[in-house]
Motif scaffolding. Structure first.
Motif, PDB file in Angstrom:
ATOM      1  N   ILE A  29       0.862  -1.317   0.050  1.00 34.15           N
ATOM      2  CA  ILE A  29       0.028  -0.083   0.085  1.00 34.15           C
ATOM      3  C   ILE A  29       0.891   1.159  -0.110  1.00 34.15           C
ATOM      4  CG2 ILE A  29      -1.582   1.519   1.372  1.00 34.15           C
ATOM      5  CD1 ILE A  29      -3.017  -1.328   2.548  1.00 34.15           C
ATOM      6  N   VAL A  30       1.822   1.249   0.962  1.00 30.28           N
ATOM      7  CA  VAL A  30       2.660   2.646   1.104  1.00 30.28           C
ATOM      8  C   VAL A  30       3.718   2.794  -0.056  1.00 30.28           C
ATOM      9  CG1 VAL A  30       4.084   3.809   2.485  1.00 30.28           C
ATOM     10  CG2 VAL A  30       2.303   2.602   3.661  1.00 30.28           C
ATOM     11  N   LEU A  31       4.424   1.571  -0.385  1.00 36.68           N
ATOM     12  CA  LEU A  31       5.394   1.917  -1.340  1.00 36.68           C
ATOM     13  C   LEU A  31       4.694   1.870  -2.617  1.00 36.68           C
ATOM     14  CD1 LEU A  31       8.402  -0.409   0.085  1.00 36.68           C
ATOM     15  CD2 LEU A  31       7.951   2.172   0.284  1.00 36.68           C
ATOM     16  N   GLY A  32       3.916   1.110  -3.064  1.00 34.42           N
ATOM     17  CA  GLY A  32       2.964   1.139  -4.201  1.00 34.42           C
ATOM     18  C   GLY A  32       2.659   2.454  -4.648  1.00 34.42           C
ATOM     19  N   HIS A  33       1.971   3.048  -3.733  1.00 31.56           N
ATOM     20  CA  HIS A  33       1.539   4.431  -3.693  1.00 31.56           C
ATOM     21  C   HIS A  33       2.794   5.594  -4.250  1.00 31.56           C
ATOM     22  CE1 HIS A  33      -2.912   4.599  -3.601  1.00 31.56           C
ATOM     23  NE2 HIS A  33      -2.603   3.602  -2.622  1.00 31.56           N
ATOM     24  N   LEU A  34       3.764   5.451  -3.329  1.00 29.34           N
ATOM     25  CA  LEU A  34       4.791   6.346  -3.362  1.00 29.34           C
ATOM     26  C   LEU A  34       5.562   6.114  -4.716  1.00 29.34           C
ATOM     27  CD1 LEU A  34       6.567   6.122   0.072  1.00 29.34           C
ATOM     28  CD2 LEU A  34       5.424   8.308  -1.136  1.00 29.34           C
ATOM     29  N   ILE A  35       5.901   4.989  -5.080  1.00 28.79           N
ATOM     30  CA  ILE A  35       6.653   4.729  -6.321  1.00 28.79           C
ATOM     31  C   ILE A  35       5.810   4.904  -7.695  1.00 28.79           C
ATOM     32  CG2 ILE A  35       7.577   2.699  -7.719  1.00 28.79           C
ATOM     33  CD1 ILE A  35       8.234   1.216  -5.013  1.00 28.79           C
ATOM     34  N   PHE A  83       3.027  16.718  -3.132  1.00 29.52           N
ATOM     35  CA  PHE A  83       2.034  15.514  -3.595  1.00 29.52           C
ATOM     36  C   PHE A  83       2.381  14.440  -3.040  1.00 29.52           C
ATOM     37  CE2 PHE A  83      -0.898  13.104  -6.118  1.00 29.52           C
ATOM     38  CZ  PHE A  83      -2.158  13.612  -5.912  1.00 29.52           C
ATOM     39  N   LEU A  84       4.004  14.088  -3.031  1.00 32.69           N
ATOM     40  CA  LEU A  84       4.217  12.779  -2.523  1.00 32.69           C
ATOM     41  C   LEU A  84       4.111  12.546  -0.946  1.00 32.69           C
ATOM     42  CD1 LEU A  84       7.603  11.981  -4.440  1.00 32.69           C
ATOM     43  CD2 LEU A  84       5.527  10.473  -4.322  1.00 32.69           C
ATOM     44  N   ILE A  85       4.019  13.730  -0.465  1.00 30.76           N
ATOM     45  CA  ILE A  85       3.880  13.698   1.026  1.00 30.76           C
ATOM     46  C   ILE A  85       2.418  13.832   1.712  1.00 30.76           C
ATOM     47  CG2 ILE A  85       4.689  14.704   3.434  1.00 30.76           C
ATOM     48  CD1 ILE A  85       6.740  13.207   1.879  1.00 30.76           C
ATOM     49  N   PHE A  86       1.710  14.945   0.822  1.00 29.33           N
ATOM     50  CA  PHE A  86       0.516  15.118   1.235  1.00 29.33           C
ATOM     51  C   PHE A  86      -0.301  15.029  -0.221  1.00 29.33           C
ATOM     52  CE2 PHE A  86       2.274  17.406   4.679  1.00 29.33           C
ATOM     53  CZ  PHE A  86       1.824  16.527   5.800  1.00 29.33           C
ATOM     54  N   PRO A  87      -0.991  13.923  -0.565  1.00 32.77           N
ATOM     55  CA  PRO A  87      -1.701  13.089   0.272  1.00 32.77           C
ATOM     56  C   PRO A  87      -1.166  11.703   0.203  1.00 32.77           C
ATOM     57  CG  PRO A  87      -2.704  13.260  -1.892  1.00 32.77           C
ATOM     58  CD  PRO A  87      -1.599  14.379  -1.863  1.00 32.77           C
ATOM     59  N   VAL A  88      -0.043  11.651  -0.525  1.00 28.84           N
ATOM     60  CA  VAL A  88       0.211  10.008  -1.005  1.00 28.84           C
ATOM     61  C   VAL A  88       0.784   9.468   0.322  1.00 28.84           C
ATOM     62  CG1 VAL A  88       1.668   8.547  -2.483  1.00 28.84           C
ATOM     63  CG2 VAL A  88       0.507  10.734  -3.526  1.00 28.84           C
ATOM     64  N   THR A 138      10.127  -4.218  -7.558  1.00 29.41           N
ATOM     65  CA  THR A 138      10.241  -3.950  -6.084  1.00 29.41           C
ATOM     66  C   THR A 138       9.465  -4.846  -5.459  1.00 29.41           C
ATOM     67  OG1 THR A 138       8.733  -2.289  -6.259  1.00 29.41           O
ATOM     68  CG2 THR A 138      10.854  -1.692  -6.391  1.00 29.41           C
ATOM     69  N   ARG A 139       8.629  -5.628  -5.911  1.00 35.72           N
ATOM     70  CA  ARG A 139       7.571  -6.506  -5.079  1.00 35.72           C
ATOM     71  C   ARG A 139       6.577  -5.756  -4.162  1.00 35.72           C
ATOM     72  NH1 ARG A 139      12.171  -9.465  -3.785  1.00 35.72           N
ATOM     73  NH2 ARG A 139      11.526  -9.416  -1.575  1.00 35.72           N
ATOM     74  N   THR A 140       6.328  -4.547  -4.728  1.00 37.48           N
ATOM     75  CA  THR A 140       5.276  -3.660  -3.865  1.00 37.48           C
ATOM     76  C   THR A 140       3.903  -3.726  -4.964  1.00 37.48           C
ATOM     77  OG1 THR A 140       6.298  -1.844  -4.993  1.00 37.48           O
ATOM     78  CG2 THR A 140       7.076  -2.571  -2.825  1.00 37.48           C
ATOM     79  N   GLY A 141       3.587  -4.662  -5.475  1.00 38.61           N
ATOM     80  CA  GLY A 141       2.188  -4.533  -6.383  1.00 38.61           C
ATOM     81  C   GLY A 141       0.874  -4.329  -5.529  1.00 38.61           C
TER      82      GLY A 141
END
Length: 147
Positions: free
Chosen positions: A53-59, A115-120, A92-95
């Motif tokens: 959830i977290v790394l997928g959204h960030l990446i 945007f990477l920090i707020f909201p992602v 990265t195995r973050t599907g």
């Protein structure tokens, strides 16, 4: 159960939307609704784990921002951003399927890098934390399966 999954999703979106409204910060975006489905309806899925959830959204969002900055808008750039996001999630195995939409959100909004920090980041972490708390209150769920 379906009702418990719906209640968990309600709490997660309430946390992101409510905290965002209370602080004046943008903490919500459409793909978070789909993230909630995975986190609460199928929490045992590898696609629903906090890391995904977290790394997928960030990446995926970072890729959208990079492609937009380097190549500008337009459908070829949008398509490339989504394709690169899929590749990087696999590598990265973050599907996490909802984040395939993140580059499209970036192209639609054309936000700043913050945007990477707020909201992602903030929103994805909130969803993962609510999933961690809520799912572990249930006797039939162990969450996360892995970090």
């Amino acid at each position: 159960s379906a009702i418990l999954a719906g209640i968990g999703a309600t709490f997660a979106i309430a946390a992101t939307a409510g905290l965002g409204e209370g602080t004046g910060a943008l903490l919500l975006m459409a793909p978070f609704g789909a993230s909630c489905f995975l986190a609460f309806a199928v929490p045992e899925s590898p696609l629903a784990q906090p890391r995904n959830i977290v790394l997928g959204h960030l990446i995926s969002t970072a890729i959208g921002l990079m492609v937009l900055a380097l190549l500008g808008g337009g459908w070829p750039s949008m398509a490339l951003a989504v394709g690169l996001a899929v590749i990087m999630m696999q590598v990265t195995r973050t599907g996490h399927p909802p984040v395939g939409a993140d580059p499209l959100v970036v192209f639609a909004l054309q936000p700043a890098w913050s945007f990477l920090i707020f909201p992602v980041l903030t929103g994805a972490v909130l969803i993962a934390v609510v999933a961690l708390i809520f799912n572990n209150l249930r006797s039939d769920v162990r969450y996360p399966e892995y970090w």
